[in-house]
Design a protein around this motif. Structure first.
Motif, PDB file in Angstrom:
ATOM      1  N   UNK A  90     -22.318   1.025 -20.950  1.00  0.00           N
ATOM      2  CA  UNK A  90     -22.133  -0.327 -20.417  1.00  0.00           C
ATOM      3  C   UNK A  90     -22.525  -0.342 -18.947  1.00  0.00           C
ATOM      4  N   UNK A  91     -23.176  -1.411 -18.522  1.00  0.00           N
ATOM      5  CA  UNK A  91     -23.506  -1.540 -17.109  1.00  0.00           C
ATOM      6  C   UNK A  91     -22.302  -2.076 -16.351  1.00  0.00           C
ATOM      7  N   UNK A  92     -21.930  -1.401 -15.287  1.00  0.00           N
ATOM      8  CA  UNK A  92     -20.779  -1.815 -14.493  1.00  0.00           C
ATOM      9  C   UNK A  92     -21.117  -1.762 -13.010  1.00  0.00           C
ATOM     10  N   UNK A  93     -20.462  -2.603 -12.249  1.00  0.00           N
ATOM     11  CA  UNK A  93     -20.534  -2.588 -10.792  1.00  0.00           C
ATOM     12  C   UNK A  93     -19.256  -1.974 -10.274  1.00  0.00           C
ATOM     13  N   UNK A  94     -19.375  -1.075  -9.299  1.00  0.00           N
ATOM     14  CA  UNK A  94     -18.178  -0.405  -8.821  1.00  0.00           C
ATOM     15  C   UNK A  94     -18.378   0.117  -7.402  1.00  0.00           C
ATOM     16  N   UNK A  95     -17.273   0.527  -6.819  1.00  0.00           N
ATOM     17  CA  UNK A  95     -17.328   1.159  -5.503  1.00  0.00           C
ATOM     18  C   UNK A  95     -17.900   2.552  -5.623  1.00  0.00           C
ATOM     19  N   UNK A  96     -18.081   3.210  -4.495  1.00  0.00           N
ATOM     20  CA  UNK A  96     -18.676   4.552  -4.472  1.00  0.00           C
ATOM     21  C   UNK A  96     -17.956   5.497  -5.427  1.00  0.00           C
ATOM     22  N   UNK A  97     -18.718   6.399  -6.026  1.00  0.00           N
ATOM     23  CA  UNK A  97     -18.172   7.325  -7.021  1.00  0.00           C
ATOM     24  C   UNK A  97     -17.816   8.678  -6.390  1.00  0.00           C
ATOM     25  N   UNK A  98     -18.677   9.179  -5.527  1.00  0.00           N
ATOM     26  CA  UNK A  98     -18.445  10.496  -4.936  1.00  0.00           C
ATOM     27  C   UNK A  98     -17.344  10.441  -3.867  1.00  0.00           C
ATOM     28  N   UNK A  99     -16.511  11.477  -3.808  1.00  0.00           N
ATOM     29  CA  UNK A  99     -15.484  11.517  -2.749  1.00  0.00           C
ATOM     30  C   UNK A  99     -16.159  11.704  -1.384  1.00  0.00           C
ATOM     31  N   UNK A 100     -15.527  11.147  -0.371  1.00  0.00           N
ATOM     32  CA  UNK A 100     -16.054  11.229   0.987  1.00  0.00           C
ATOM     33  C   UNK A 100     -15.269  12.254   1.793  1.00  0.00           C
ATOM     34  N   UNK A 101     -15.992  13.169   2.405  1.00  0.00           N
ATOM     35  CA  UNK A 101     -15.381  14.178   3.275  1.00  0.00           C
ATOM     36  C   UNK A 101     -15.909  13.960   4.687  1.00  0.00           C
ATOM     37  N   UNK A 102     -15.013  13.754   5.631  1.00  0.00           N
ATOM     38  CA  UNK A 102     -15.397  13.504   7.001  1.00  0.00           C
ATOM     39  C   UNK A 102     -15.466  14.791   7.795  1.00  0.00           C
ATOM     40  N   UNK A 103     -16.626  15.056   8.378  1.00  0.00           N
ATOM     41  CA  UNK A 103     -16.806  16.278   9.159  1.00  0.00           C
ATOM     42  C   UNK A 103     -16.134  16.123  10.541  1.00  0.00           C
TER      43      UNK A 103
END
Length: 249
Positions: free
Chosen positions: A236-249
């Motif tokens: 199914x085609x879906x719209x969503x927020x970012x999938x990958x986790x964000x790591x702040x350097x």
């Protein structure tokens, strides 16, 4: 008031071609990019016949050549680009150990290098320009390891991570970065895969969408405030927020 343009790479066929037609319907001036000039001219004439008021510019460029990538971007400095769509891509359907390294290098040059260069240049110039968007076309295979297609999967994984990461960096900017991750689409790449000794991607196990369907997905993503448009595991085609986790350097 200056004209604004939508740039579409890989516009001579498939998803890029249908996206051009769809954005023309939205009365967007277009800059269409591909290697094949004759196909671009035909598309230009088709759009102008129906939408005579639109400015349709064509540019030929081989995005596997870095010098041409930079030259292409430089040639567009005179235009105000409100939307940049990196759709051009090269496909593969072989295992790495059976792959042609020259073809693999070309895929990396187009899918990774050209997308990175054009995304970065556009983001540098338009980060603080209201109403601008960068849309990179990845693949559902860019969110999984696709055995038998690892090289392509890895190249699109790069596109997905690059775009989601850029979207996070632009959180407080005006430019929106988005990634479209469709499933298998009836493009020239699929036909080439079926003509080879590779797995038959058109079998019933792999439902294939039309370029028109995928263009409609791209427009849905464009009109939304979401970062990702993806065909999920339920097909199914879906719209969503970012999938990958964000790591702040």
């Amino acid at each position: 008031m200056s004209k604004k343009y939508t740039v579409i790479t890989g516009a001579s066929s498939g998803i890029g071609y249908e996206t051009a037609l769809t954005f023309a319907e939205k009365e967007k001036n277009l800059i269409l990019i591909a290697r094949r000039k004759e196909q671009l001219i035909a598309l230009q004439k088709k759009i102008q016949k129906q939408y005579a008021n639109l400015d349709i510019i064509i540019k030929t460029s081989d995005l596997s050549d870095k010098e041409q990538v930079y030259s292409l971007y430089d040639s567009l400095q005179q235009y105000e680009v409100e939307t940049w769509i990196n759709n051009a891509g090269v496909g593969s359907s072989e295992t790495l150990i059976n792959s042609d390294l020259k073809q693999l290098e070309q895929m990396i040059d187009v899918n990774i290098s050209a997308t990175t260069i054009l995304s970065t240049l556009y983001a540098k110039d338009y980060a603080q320009t209201q109403g601008t968007q960068l849309i990179n076309v990845s693949s559902a295979m860019g969110y999984v390891i696709a055995l038998g297609n690892v090289g392509y999967s890895a190249s699109k994984f790069f596109v997905s991570v690059l775009t989601e990461g850029l979207a996070a960096e632009l959180k407080n900017a005006q430019l929106q970065a988005k990634v479209l991750a469709p499933a298998l689409t009836a493009t020239a790449f699929i036909q080439q895969a079926n003509d080879s000794n590779a797995t038959d991607l058109s079998s019933n196990n792999y439902p294939i969408r039309t370029p028109q369907e995928v263009a409609s997905y791209l427009v849905a993503l464009y009109e939304s405030n979401y970062t990702v448009g993806i065909v999920n595991e339920k097909n199914e085609f879906t719209l969503r927020d970012a999938i990958f986790p964000i790591f702040t350097m």
